[in-house]
Enzyme design. Structure first.
Site, PDB file in Angstrom:
ATOM      1  CB  CYS A  88      -0.921   0.014   1.220  1.00 20.12           C
ATOM      2  SG  CYS A  88      -1.799   1.570   1.463  1.00 20.12           S
TER       3      CYS A  88
ATOM      4  CB  CYS B  43       0.752   1.214   4.818  1.00 21.77           C
ATOM      5  SG  CYS B  43      -0.870   0.437   4.905  1.00 21.77           S
TER       6      CYS B  43
ATOM      7  CG  HIS C 187      -4.711  -0.716   4.590  1.00 24.41           C
ATOM      8  ND1 HIS C 187      -4.127  -0.028   3.548  1.00 24.41           N
ATOM      9  CD2 HIS C 187      -5.614  -1.574   4.020  1.00 24.41           C
ATOM     10  CE1 HIS C 187      -4.646  -0.440   2.395  1.00 24.41           C
ATOM     11  NE2 HIS C 187      -5.543  -1.373   2.650  1.00 24.41           N
TER      12      HIS C 187
ATOM     13  CG  ASN D 130     -13.395  10.998  -4.594  1.00 23.71           C
ATOM     14  OD1 ASN D 130     -14.435  11.628  -4.444  1.00 23.71           O
ATOM     15  ND2 ASN D 130     -12.455  11.383  -5.438  1.00 23.71           N
TER      16      ASN D 130
ATOM     17  CB  SER E 176      -6.915   4.879  -6.977  1.00 22.28           C
ATOM     18  OG  SER E 176      -6.268   5.898  -6.230  1.00 22.28           O
TER      19      SER E 176
ATOM     20  CG  HIS F 224      -4.182   3.799   4.084  1.00 24.59           C
ATOM     21  ND1 HIS F 224      -3.332   2.913   4.706  1.00 24.59           N
ATOM     22  CD2 HIS F 224      -4.230   4.894   4.891  1.00 24.59           C
ATOM     23  CE1 HIS F 224      -2.885   3.450   5.830  1.00 24.59           C
ATOM     24  NE2 HIS F 224      -3.422   4.664   5.956  1.00 24.59           N
TER      25      HIS F 224
ATOM     26  CG  HIS G 198      -6.570   8.489   0.941  1.00 27.97           C
ATOM     27  ND1 HIS G 198      -7.044   7.228   0.597  1.00 27.97           N
ATOM     28  CD2 HIS G 198      -6.509   9.188  -0.235  1.00 27.97           C
ATOM     29  CE1 HIS G 198      -7.248   7.170  -0.703  1.00 27.97           C
ATOM     30  NE2 HIS G 198      -6.947   8.348  -1.240  1.00 27.97           N
TER      31      HIS G 198
ATOM     32  CD  GLN H  77      -7.300  13.065  -4.047  1.00 29.99           C
ATOM     33  OE1 GLN H  77      -6.647  13.759  -4.823  1.00 29.99           O
ATOM     34  NE2 GLN H  77      -8.098  12.104  -4.465  1.00 29.99           N
TER      35      GLN H  77
END
Length: 347
Positions: free
Chosen positions: A53, A56, A115, A153, A161, A164, A166, A168
């Site tokens: 990943c 990670c 994760h 997203n 995509s 994990h 997260h 933006q």
């Protein structure tokens, strides 16, 4: 033609005062049998650490850079940034082929070192750390750009995509189109009505909380907006007049962590899945204009319609005319409100 109109039964259009658009609501269509596409559901569990990943702790990213062994939220410049600070200046005034260069920055915010944990599964102190990191990013990027877009997203079905946890951050020199429209319409309402549009709207909603309010606490309210286009779209609104996230008190940060967890748990519990969505924050732009007409808010746009594998498509009429929905906002709010406050994995 029937004599007695009922919004729960009859087609109608609802106006979105933030965009100037209408949404066609067709509640009778929700009764039709579904024979459309289904999507495979995502795995309900994942390991806390994945060796390959890119997000990670301690792992190499595609650029060859190695992530620190982080425990708090971790921010880095997107390895495939959509905006770049060093883009050369350029513009033209051709009425048919108008083009101008855009400067900006794109960053990734890892919410947690684990994760396997999405936002609704994070402990409240960790969610508060994410909020504080958002505020740090606003403070930094707003010194150079007038718009800072924080968003997430979630879920492969929604274009994510990497699973994990997260989000933006995209900062840009100019106001994006949707934001510029929202800025103008909120200002128009303030001039005409002498009130902050979203605060006025929230106060009206709180007079009938059984209609569209999903969850609330002393500082925040999450509701399905009257004009929602997506089936389970929600707005998260502060109860007081806050224009930017940097204005939050410590108590309001903790309460925001609580409302985000309450809402996203109910999303997951609705179809017993890791509920996908696009979520983003809108606040007053970072420029020298007067922004008293703004109210900080978050928007959740989930694509799911009837189950973990059946999603809403914005196609055909939606692409050519205007957004359309079958289940009413009131029905959606009621379904979300009925969900347990305990995550289905923990029940």
């Amino acid at each position: 033609m029937t004599d007695n109109f009922a919004a729960a039964d009859h087609p109608h259009r609802r106006y979105n005062p933030l965009t100037g658009d209408y949404v066609l609501v067709s509640p009778h269509r929700a009764k039709r049998p579904w024979q459309g596409q289904t999507e495979p559901t995502e795995a309900t569990s994942a390991p806390a650490y994945v060796e390959d990943c890119f997000l990670c702790p301690g792992n190499l990213r595609v650029t060859g850079e190695r992530n620190p062994v982080y425990q708090r939220p971790f921010v880095f410049t997107n390895d495939f940034a959509a905006l770049k600070a060093d883009t050369p200046e350029y513009h033209n005034d051709d009425p048919l082929f108008k083009l101008h260069a855009e400067q900006g920055e794109s960053r990734v915010v890892c919410y947690s070192a684990d994760h396997s944990l999405t936002l609704p599964e994070l402990p409240l102190p960790q969610i508060k750390l994410v909020i504080e990191e958002w505020i740090n990013q606003y403070r930094d990027l707003s010194t150079r750009y007038q718009w800072v877009q924080i968003f997430e997203n979630k879920g492969a079905i929604n274009g994510c995509s990497n699973p994990h946890p997260h989000g933006q951050i995209w900062a840009s020199a100019n106001l994006p189109s949707l934001v510029a429209t929202k800025d103008r319409l909120q200002k128009d309402y303030f001039i005409e009505q002498g009130k902050v549009l979203l605060l006025d709207y929230l106060n009206r909603e709180l007079t009938q909380p059984e209609q569209r309010v999903v969850v609330h606490n002393p500082h925040w309210v999450a509701l399905v907006p009257f004009w929602a286009a997506w089936p389970y779209e929600t707005l998260v609104l502060p109860r007081r007049h806050i224009t930017q996230m940097t204005e939050l008190t410590e108590e309001e940060k903790a309460a925001l962590a609580d409302i985000l967890k309450q809402l996203t748990i109910r999303y997951d519990n609705l179809f017993n899945c890791s509920f996908p969505y696009s979520m983003g924050w809108h606040c007053a732009p970072f420029n020298q204009n007067d922004h008293q007409h703004w109210l900080l808010h978050a928007i959740f746009y989930p694509p799911l319609l009837r189950s973990a594998s059946i999603k809403k498509f914005m196609v055909g009429y939606e692409m050519l005319c205007e957004s359309q929905r079958d289940i009413t906002p009131e029905q959606a709010a009621d379904l979300l409100r009925q969900q347990s406050a305990v995550h289905y994995k923990s029940a």
